[in-house]
Design a protein around this motif. Sequence first.
Motif, mmCIF file in Angstrom:
data_model
loop_
_atom_site.group_PDB
_atom_site.id
_atom_site.type_symbol
_atom_site.label_atom_id
_atom_site.label_comp_id
_atom_site.label_asym_id
_atom_site.label_seq_id
_atom_site.Cartn_x
_atom_site.Cartn_y
_atom_site.Cartn_z
ATOM 1 N N SER A 161 0.842 -1.210 0.000
ATOM 2 C CA SER A 161 0.000 0.000 0.000
ATOM 3 C C SER A 161 0.869 1.249 0.000
ATOM 4 C CB SER A 161 -0.917 0.031 1.222
ATOM 5 O OG SER A 161 -1.840 -1.031 1.181
ATOM 6 N N GLN A 162 1.944 1.218 0.783
ATOM 7 C CA GLN A 162 2.851 2.365 0.832
ATOM 8 C C GLN A 162 3.468 2.610 -0.542
ATOM 9 O OE1 GLN A 162 6.301 1.821 3.300
ATOM 10 N NE2 GLN A 162 6.858 3.986 3.227
ATOM 11 N N SER A 163 3.892 1.539 -1.180
ATOM 12 C CA SER A 163 4.485 1.681 -2.513
ATOM 13 C C SER A 163 3.470 2.259 -3.500
ATOM 14 C CB SER A 163 4.979 0.330 -3.038
ATOM 15 O OG SER A 163 6.010 -0.160 -2.234
ATOM 16 N N PHE A 164 2.227 1.781 -3.425
ATOM 17 C CA PHE A 164 1.180 2.279 -4.321
ATOM 18 C C PHE A 164 0.905 3.762 -4.072
ATOM 19 C CE2 PHE A 164 -3.362 3.033 -5.150
ATOM 20 C CZ PHE A 164 -3.374 2.814 -6.512
ATOM 21 N N ILE A 165 0.794 4.108 -2.762
ATOM 22 C CA ILE A 165 0.530 5.515 -2.418
ATOM 23 C C ILE A 165 1.695 6.395 -2.844
ATOM 24 C CG2 ILE A 165 0.234 7.102 -0.463
ATOM 25 C CD1 ILE A 165 -1.431 4.876 0.895
#
Length: 179
Positions: A161-165
């Motif tokens: 999720s962090q990478s996507f955000i």
Amino acid sequence: MDYHATKSVFNSDLGIKGPLTSESTTRRAMEDLSTTLTKQFSVSGTSFDALVGFGVKTLSDGKIELDAEKFKASLDGDPSGAVSFLTDAGGPLNTLADRIDSLYVDSDNGSLVTRDEGLASSIDDMNEQIGKAEERLAIHAEILRNQFTAMEVALSRLSTSQSFITSLVNSSMKSSSSK
């Protein structure tokens, strides 16, 4: 006596503790046998009343010593009285034999047999407790493994999720700066 002394040694400085240290059953057995050797007996028809009259004495270290000359003199002085005293049902040798039988020979109620059975029972109980504790530890270890796996999965999702955000923010900033 030598065996008991060797097996009941305790040295806190060196961390040495013999297997009979604090073992009250064997200590009582030793004391009981010693008492039997030194006590007075009443056997009718004899002038003897204790083994000390035959030259039997207990030394300070608990060992037994026989004065052969005194023993021979007692036998020579009153042979029939000596035999009566030594072999009478209430005399020292039968009493000693009864004590030994009750300690060592009686396979049902002997003191040492009873103590051995008690220790075996304690060992069985402790082994059962160890088994139950091992089962509880195995269950707890499985719970901790499952929690760790769940945490790893959650961290992996958070990382994704962090990478996507991060990529959304970066692409959003690139598109805003190009406009």
